[in-house]
Design an enzyme around this catalytic site. Structure first.
Site, PDB file in Angstrom:
ATOM      1  N   GLU A 287       0.824  -1.205   0.000  1.00 19.20           N
ATOM      2  CA  GLU A 287       0.000   0.000   0.000  1.00 19.20           C
ATOM      3  C   GLU A 287       0.864   1.262   0.000  1.00 19.20           C
ATOM      4  O   GLU A 287       0.728   2.124   0.862  1.00 19.20           O
ATOM      5  CB  GLU A 287      -0.969  -0.024   1.188  1.00 19.20           C
ATOM      6  CG  GLU A 287      -1.909  -1.219   1.131  1.00 19.20           C
ATOM      7  CD  GLU A 287      -2.917  -1.285   2.278  1.00 19.20           C
ATOM      8  OE1 GLU A 287      -2.605  -0.760   3.355  1.00 19.20           O
ATOM      9  OE2 GLU A 287      -4.003  -1.860   2.071  1.00 19.20           O
ATOM     10  N   ASP A 366      -8.246  -9.249   4.173  1.00 19.30           N
ATOM     11  CA  ASP A 366      -8.096  -8.124   5.093  1.00 19.30           C
ATOM     12  C   ASP A 366      -9.178  -8.069   6.172  1.00 19.30           C
ATOM     13  O   ASP A 366     -10.071  -7.223   6.100  1.00 19.30           O
ATOM     14  CB  ASP A 366      -8.097  -6.810   4.298  1.00 19.30           C
ATOM     15  CG  ASP A 366      -7.578  -5.637   5.122  1.00 19.30           C
ATOM     16  OD1 ASP A 366      -7.034  -5.876   6.206  1.00 19.30           O
ATOM     17  OD2 ASP A 366      -7.720  -4.493   4.657  1.00 19.30           O
ATOM     18  N   GLU A 394     -12.620  -2.528  12.284  1.00 17.46           N
ATOM     19  CA  GLU A 394     -12.660  -1.818  11.005  1.00 17.46           C
ATOM     20  C   GLU A 394     -13.789  -2.322  10.106  1.00 17.46           C
ATOM     21  O   GLU A 394     -14.549  -1.538   9.560  1.00 17.46           O
ATOM     22  CB  GLU A 394     -11.309  -1.971  10.296  1.00 17.46           C
ATOM     23  CG  GLU A 394     -11.302  -1.341   8.913  1.00 17.46           C
ATOM     24  CD  GLU A 394      -9.944  -1.418   8.231  1.00 17.46           C
ATOM     25  OE1 GLU A 394      -9.013  -2.021   8.783  1.00 17.46           O
ATOM     26  OE2 GLU A 394      -9.823  -0.868   7.111  1.00 17.46           O
TER      27      GLU A 394
END
Ligand code: BDP
Length: 680
Positions: A287, A366, A394
């Site tokens: 990323e 993820d 998240e």
């Protein structure tokens, strides 16, 4: 209460007749040798005060009975007399033994180290807090996992990446905070459930955080001192390009001698300031973070260069395997983000130094509500590995929704990889026993911030507590852990205890039922990841696709016709996932692209499953709120309110999820709900 004390309230136990016995104990016998033992004695004294309501005396020798004796084997005569040699031998470095003498009723807590003693004290207080029996204690505990780590995703500007409970307790205005009391209380919370390591800054390291390694070292040392007194080692996340950003070098190439020298010096400076520094946590080539790929080097070159710098001091490099191409095109079905970690790392088995640990996310994508286990776990027998979980919610409701994650983690830990035949569960790989690794264990992204109650949603405290307890002992059940947490936090009166237990135990399933179906994942709003958005990530380059069209949905990850991801698993698992006939329903769309009319093992079609779970999920979310209303009279207003407000939001938001998902699939498929419910 306001939730600040969390599970360390040291309230009088409500149930059981034995708790009264504990009021006899107001005398601690210990001779304090170091700061960890100091913490243990202080904690025991505070805890006893709370639980017994009496003042507590501390002496070096026993002056009256019954008392609580604390000591290190071989260094304390009283402990060596109280705990027999065989029992003492069963206690390992961080473990402890607790034994009650049936005559004197003295309780002895013995350990091989002060850390063990600290854990023993917290354990005793847990037993007392739950109304256990003081007169019959006879137990030995050793942690199953050597590393039991927390990762803070805190930035120095005070923000917390994926934080849902306020700002950082560590940083503000690009400095380390002066509020060390709060950090000490955090250290207590962590130590009380067995955590022994922490990385204090985000894995995405910006320019300012790189300087934690250099000019901020004196303040870092102060934080390390606090954590040290609770037997927690401090780590820093580092920026791979630091030699350029801080050192002004033209390169960060891991084979360049000036780069190596820069890191050697950095390590020696860190250890001068923090002699027991844990090491570096590294997110590289992921990323947009810099890494060895820039220089045509591989991840072993990168990690080993850092490992060499830390080696003389006993430090370790924790190297994350969250490495994938974040610019993949959804039309190109030959690349698959799920394959990436295995494809990058598996071939490097045996080339990492022995003070490198690979930190591998529990699933291949993820932290979704449901993913298969990462096939990389256990697939590198000659390499240290640890598992990474996400406590911060998240993708599981961001601490607005209740989602007790321990059942999810348990499923992952119990999953049989078959890597060394039947009976090679993930938990045995990450505790180091399968491959005999010198370093192994758990890491997880923290869910705390500077909100008074730490986690925003009070029920989210159970995830932090549960993570620590599970890292200590993965054999504990989800119910047991929830039960401990409820008792210590709210007490164990009925109906309160039973209501909260049911809420926690059903919460993951409820959340899953109204969000992305059957393991397909995502369907969240881009960037912040809160709330439904079926195509939010469908046409952007992150590798997170569901390929829904008018005929069907799901990602073909088979070896026969798909991305070949299934081939990364050992035989029996590969076969199980390869065929829709044997693939578990809850992961069907992770592994297969199927028509909406495909029948599940449950007997329903995929489309009907989507409708049913979404209607049911929204209803069940509403019932959570109704259940909570029933605890109202059993707790104080503030504690009640904090949860009630969030449950109300969850119930509303679950309806939005239901309607968005159901409408999307109704329109795409043109297939009506067989029960004729209204789909907007
Ligand atoms: C993802 C998060 C992102 C993290 C990344 C990571 O969305 O904020 O930086 O993982 O783990 O879950 O590095």
């Amino acid at each position: 209460g306001n939730g600040y004390e969390a599970w360390l309230q040291y309230r009088r136990a409500d149930r059981g007749t034995n708790d009264e016995r504990f009021t006899e104990y107001h005398h601690i016998v210990a001779s304090v040798q170091d700061e960890v033992m100091r913490s243990a004695v202080d904690e025991l004294s505070d805890g006893l005060k709370g639980i017994t309501g009496r003042s507590v005396s501390i002496t070096e020798d026993a002056v009256s009975t019954p008392c609580i004796l604390l000591g290190i084997f071989g260094a304390s005569k009283a402990i060596d007399q109280a705990i027999d040699a065989d029992t003492a031998r069963a206690v390992k470095a961080e473990g402890f033994a607790i034994q009650t003498d049936s005559l004197t009723r003295n309780i002895a807590v013995g350990a091989a180290t002060s850390a063990g003693l600290l854990y023993g004290v917290f354990h005793l207080l847990r037993i007392m807090g739950a109304g256990g029996a003081a007169d019959r204690l006879s137990l030995v505990e050793n942690p199953v996992n050597p590393l039991r780590m927390i990762n803070q995703w805190d930035n120095m500007d005070g923000s917390v990446e994926r934080g849902y409970a306020g700002k950082s307790i560590f940083f503000e205005n690009n400095r380390i905070t002066g509020n060390l009391e709060r950090i000490k209380d955090y250290a207590r919370l962590l130590a009380s459930c067995g955590i022994n390591a922490i990385a204090i800054n985000n894995v995405n390291v910006h320019r300012v955080e790189s300087r934690l390694l250099t000019e901020f070292l004196p303040e870092v040392a102060k934080l390390a001192e606090i954590f040290r007194s609770y037997a927690i080692k401090l780590f820093l996340s580092i920026n791979y390009a630091s030699p350029m950003e801080l050192g002004g070098l033209p390169t960060a190439d891991p084979v360049a001698s000036d780069v190596r020298e820069w890191w050697r010096l950095a390590a020696s400076n860190v250890y001068a300031a923090v002699p027991d520094f844990g090491g570096f946590l590294v997110k590289a080539d992921s990323e947009h973070r810099p890494g060895p790929f820039t220089y045509g080097r591989d991840h072993a070159d990168g990690a080993n260069m850092l490992a060499e710098a830390l080696k003389p001091y006993g430090g370790i490099v924790i190297w994350r395997c969250f490495v994938y191409n974040c610019k993949q095109d959804w039309r190109d079905r030959t690349t698959d983000r799920a394959r990436a970690a295995y494809d990058h790392f598996r071939q490097l088995d045996g080339s990492f130094m022995d003070n490198v640990i690979l930190q591998i996310k529990n699933g291949p994508i993820d932290f979704q509500v449901r993913e298969p286990v990462s096939p990389l776990l256990g697939a590198m027998p000659r390499t240290n590995q640890m598992i990474e979980f996400q406590i911060t919610q998240e993708y599981t409701g961001q601490q607005r929704h209740v989602c007790y994650l321990v059942p999810q983690w348990k499923e992952i830990l119990d999953f049989d990889t078959h890597l060394q035949g039947m009976g090679t569960p993930v938990k045995r790989i990450v505790d180091g026993t399968v491959h005999g690794n010198p370093y192994s264990g758990f890491a997880a992204v923290s869910n705390i911030g500077d909100d008074t109650n730490w986690t925003g949603h009070p029920l989210a405290q159970a995830n932090l507590y549960g993570y620590g307890r599970l890292a200590w002992n993965p054999e504990l059940s989800s119910e047991e852990i929830a039960g401990e947490w409820i008792t210590l936090t709210y007490g164990n009166r009925e109906p309160l205890y039973g209501i909260i237990q049911d809420m926690l135990m059903s919460s993951w399933e409820i959340y899953e039922s109204y969000t992305a179906p059957l393991g397909v994942g995502f369907m969240v709003n881009p960037d912040h990841h809160y709330g439904p958005n079926v195509e939010g990530y469908e046409y952007s380059p992150w590798g997170t696709y569901h390929y829904a069209d008018c005929h069907g949905i799901g990602v073909d990850r088979t070896t026969a016709t798909g991305t070949g991801y299934t081939s990364q698993y050992a035989g029996p698992n590969r076969e199980m996932y390869e065929s829709p006939a044997t693939c578990p329903d809850e992961l069907l769309l992770f592994f297969h692209h199927v028509p909406y009319t495909h029948p599940l093992h449950s007997g329903k079609t995929v489309i009907q499953h989507i409708y049913d779970t979404h209607f049911e999920g929204a209803e069940r979310a509403e019932r959570l709120l109704a259940a909570w209303e029933r605890v109202k009279e059993h707790m104080d207003e503030e504690a009640f309110r904090q949860v009630a407000d969030r449950l109300a939001e969850q119930a509303e938001h679950a309806k939005e999820w239901r309607d968005r998902i159901n409408t999307y699939f109704f329109r795409k498929s043109g297939i009506a709900d067989e029960r004729g419910r209204t789909i907007y």
